[in-house]
Motif scaffolding. Structure first.
Motif, PDB file in Angstrom:
ATOM      1  N   PRO A 373       6.435  54.930  37.490  1.00  0.00           N
ATOM      2  CA  PRO A 373       6.809  55.576  36.447  1.00  0.00           C
ATOM      3  C   PRO A 373       6.598  54.864  35.451  1.00  0.00           C
ATOM      4  O   PRO A 373       6.572  53.741  35.220  1.00  0.00           O
ATOM      5  N   PRO A 374       6.461  55.635  34.117  1.00  0.00           N
ATOM      6  CA  PRO A 374       6.170  54.857  32.937  1.00  0.00           C
ATOM      7  C   PRO A 374       7.491  54.079  32.524  1.00  0.00           C
ATOM      8  O   PRO A 374       8.441  54.447  32.708  1.00  0.00           O
ATOM      9  N   PRO A 375       7.191  52.894  31.848  1.00  0.00           N
ATOM     10  CA  PRO A 375       8.568  52.040  31.497  1.00  0.00           C
ATOM     11  C   PRO A 375       9.242  52.926  30.462  1.00  0.00           C
ATOM     12  O   PRO A 375       8.549  53.829  29.355  1.00  0.00           O
ATOM     13  N   THR A 376      10.611  52.656  29.988  1.00  0.00           N
ATOM     14  CA  THR A 376      11.066  53.312  28.715  1.00  0.00           C
ATOM     15  C   THR A 376      11.072  52.564  27.684  1.00  0.00           C
ATOM     16  O   THR A 376      10.660  51.266  27.628  1.00  0.00           O
ATOM     17  N   LYS A 378      13.649  51.955  24.282  1.00  0.00           N
ATOM     18  CA  LYS A 378      14.568  52.279  23.537  1.00  0.00           C
ATOM     19  C   LYS A 378      15.223  53.345  24.161  1.00  0.00           C
ATOM     20  O   LYS A 378      15.859  54.348  23.445  1.00  0.00           O
ATOM     21  N   GLY A 379      15.428  53.571  25.514  1.00  0.00           N
ATOM     22  CA  GLY A 379      16.097  54.613  26.363  1.00  0.00           C
ATOM     23  C   GLY A 379      15.076  55.751  26.215  1.00  0.00           C
ATOM     24  O   GLY A 379      15.766  56.799  27.303  1.00  0.00           O
ATOM     25  N   ARG A 380      14.057  56.048  25.892  1.00  0.00           N
ATOM     26  CA  ARG A 380      13.217  57.115  26.045  1.00  0.00           C
ATOM     27  C   ARG A 380      12.095  56.907  26.968  1.00  0.00           C
ATOM     28  O   ARG A 380      11.541  55.749  26.814  1.00  0.00           O
ATOM     29  N   ARG A 381      11.671  57.772  27.616  1.00  0.00           N
ATOM     30  CA  ARG A 381      10.627  57.576  28.788  1.00  0.00           C
ATOM     31  C   ARG A 381       9.538  58.610  28.441  1.00  0.00           C
ATOM     32  O   ARG A 381       9.892  59.714  28.178  1.00  0.00           O
ATOM     33  N   LEU A 382       8.188  58.094  28.638  1.00  0.00           N
ATOM     34  CA  LEU A 382       7.247  58.868  28.389  1.00  0.00           C
ATOM     35  C   LEU A 382       7.129  59.959  29.504  1.00  0.00           C
ATOM     36  O   LEU A 382       7.499  59.618  30.607  1.00  0.00           O
ATOM     37  N   LYS A 383       6.866  61.235  29.252  1.00  0.00           N
ATOM     38  CA  LYS A 383       6.733  62.448  30.165  1.00  0.00           C
ATOM     39  C   LYS A 383       5.318  62.923  29.926  1.00  0.00           C
ATOM     40  O   LYS A 383       4.804  63.257  29.051  1.00  0.00           O
ATOM     41  N   ILE A 384       4.368  62.891  31.109  1.00  0.00           N
ATOM     42  CA  ILE A 384       3.019  63.468  31.003  1.00  0.00           C
ATOM     43  C   ILE A 384       3.374  65.028  31.460  1.00  0.00           C
ATOM     44  O   ILE A 384       3.629  65.340  32.722  1.00  0.00           O
ATOM     45  N   LEU A 385       3.085  65.831  30.490  1.00  0.00           N
ATOM     46  CA  LEU A 385       3.395  67.292  30.832  1.00  0.00           C
ATOM     47  C   LEU A 385       2.225  67.938  31.384  1.00  0.00           C
ATOM     48  O   LEU A 385       2.347  68.955  32.187  1.00  0.00           O
ATOM     49  N   TYR A 386       1.032  67.463  31.200  1.00  0.00           N
ATOM     50  CA  TYR A 386      -0.315  68.433  31.398  1.00  0.00           C
ATOM     51  C   TYR A 386      -1.499  67.576  31.110  1.00  0.00           C
ATOM     52  O   TYR A 386      -1.508  66.861  30.140  1.00  0.00           O
TER      53      TYR A 386
END
Length: 442
Positions: A373-376, A378-386
């Motif tokens: 999983p991508p690292p966070t 500042k509390g936000r995580r990268l999301k690969i949507l497409y």
């Protein structure tokens, strides 16, 4: 077809670099209000109304003081640019028509190239029309009044420039033809390799560096497949270039790269990887072409069963950005492994043109993200949507994500590595583009 080249020339301090920056779209050239700041040629790819071209900025041309090394060098660089160019823009200053302007114009008229006269530093364009008549004496046709610093009338100037470009047409060769550019430093054996591949002495071979001045296209057929070999002049370090013909042969070599499908990057085995090799390879990599590293003069190396692996490891270390490129060790002189070169060319050309189905790609991306999983941040995580592949030559992939700033370069490299493991793309650079996509619309 290769991009047209436009050279901006003129005496010092008339605004050449300001015009260059205005057209190129950024502060690339150093702009300062004193003569002689731009000494060497600067190159930048740009476009106008969909027509792409290469723009060259040059040092000023002076005839009154050519005795000093700097003045002589600046004039020589401008002459090289004029030799390379398809269209020349002569920049002069509205308030001062000088003897140097007249001598430069005289030189340009003899060049046989299209020349457009740009009268710069115009403040009042209505008044300027009556002040332009003196510039007709230069014999270069209708002058174009511009203000490079404010961008006024630059569009009209560019309209004139692209009107002299050759009409856009299809490539000279059929789509199934693989165009191969043979590049490298002088005297590494490019012409010898070309002759071996062709089976005859079609290109002059000499041990004097710089014998091959121009890029020479030679179509040929091998085992039912069609190729074009583009043999180029060797590329030297700037400090060792002395002849004008050698200087502008570098530009022709780079244009050959632009026209190719697969590049054979020749290295000299006894010398190993040099700094100039890295620069040449870097240009080929950035151009997005298929690439094979060819180590020539392998017959001159004393070796054991580990020598080839050690040499290959050193290449990988020195050319770290080209881990994807296959390596072959040959002797163009004896013909050792030369027959294997075209096999690699075919393979790399196919890899560079490979397409991946979108459904397959998205399924694998989900697996890769699950495994790591991508690292966070500042509390936000990268999301690969497409994810989708949008192009070939080079293979280009677009990843739509929730926030592009969350894509760390290390995770981008992780994704590229898995693309290669799954689909190959050996010998081909991969382009990854990160774009934002609204999660709610997904």
């Amino acid at each position: 077809m290769s991009k047209p080249i436009v050279a901006i020339v003129g005496r010092p301090n008339v605004g050449k670099s300001t015009l260059f920056n205005r057209i190129a779209g950024g502060l690339v050239a150093i702009v300062e209000d004193r003569p002689g700041v731009t000494r060497d040629r600067l190159y930048r790819d740009t476009e106008w109304l969909g027509r792409k071209f290469s723009l060259i900025d040059t040092g000023g041309i002076e005839f009154k003081d050519v005795s000093t090394p700097i003045s002589a060098q600046m004039r020589r660089q401008a002459e090289i640019a004029m030799e390379e160019a398809d269209v020349i823009v002569l920049v002069v200053e509205l308030k001062s028509l000088t003897a140097d302007d007249e001598m430069i114009a005289q030189t340009l008229r003899k060049s046989g190239k299209p020349v457009i006269l740009a009268v710069n530093k115009v403040e009042n364009f209505e008044k300027a029309q009556s002040e332009l008549y003196d510039f007709y004496s230069l014999g270069l046709g209708d002058p174009v009044a511009i203000s490079a610093v404010h961008g006024m009338n630059v569009g009209d100037l560019l309209d004139r420039v692209i009107s002299h470009f050759p009409s856009e047409q299809e490539e000279d060769y059929q789509p199934d033809v693989i165009r191969i550019a043979v590049i490298g430093r002088p005297n590494v054996g490019k012409s010898s390799l070309v002759n071996k591949l062709l089976g005859e002495e079609r290109v002059i071979v000499s041990n004097i560096p710089g014998t091959t001045r121009d890029a020479i296209d030679t179509p040929f057929e091998h085992e039912g497949k069609n190729y074009v070999l583009i043999d180029t002049a060797g590329m030297r370090r700037k400090g060792r270039i002395e002849e004008l013909t050698e200087q502008y042969s570098v530009s022709r070599s780079l244009r050959a790269v632009d026209r190719s499908d697969v590049i054979l990057m020749l290295l000299d085995a006894p010398e190993g990887v040099t700094e100039q090799d890295k620069k040449i390879a870097g240009y080929a990599h950035e151009a997005g072409k298929g690439l094979v590293i060819v180590v020539n003069k392998w017959d001159l190396i004393e070796k054991d069963e580990k020598t080839m692996n050690k040499f290959d490891a050193d290449i990988r270390e020195q050319l770290g950005f080209m881990q994807y490129a296959p390596t072959i060790f040959i002797s163009a002189k004896t013909g050792q492994r030369v027959t294997k070169v075209l096999e690699l060319v075919d393979f790399v050309s196919e890899q560079n043109s490979t397409r991946v189905a979108t459904a397959t790609l998205n399924g694998l991306v989900k697996e890769w993200v699950h495994l790591n999983p991508p690292p966070t941040d500042k509390g936000r995580r990268l999301k690969i949507l497409y994810t989708t592949q949008v192009g070939v030559k080079p293979p280009t992939f677009v990843f739509f994500v929730n926030d592009p700033e969350l894509m760390h370069f290390s995770y981008k490299r992780y994704l590229e590595n898995h693309i290669r493991k799954s689909f190959g793309f050996e010998g081909s650079p991969i382009r990854i583009v990160i774009r934002q996509k609204d999660e709610e619309r997904d």
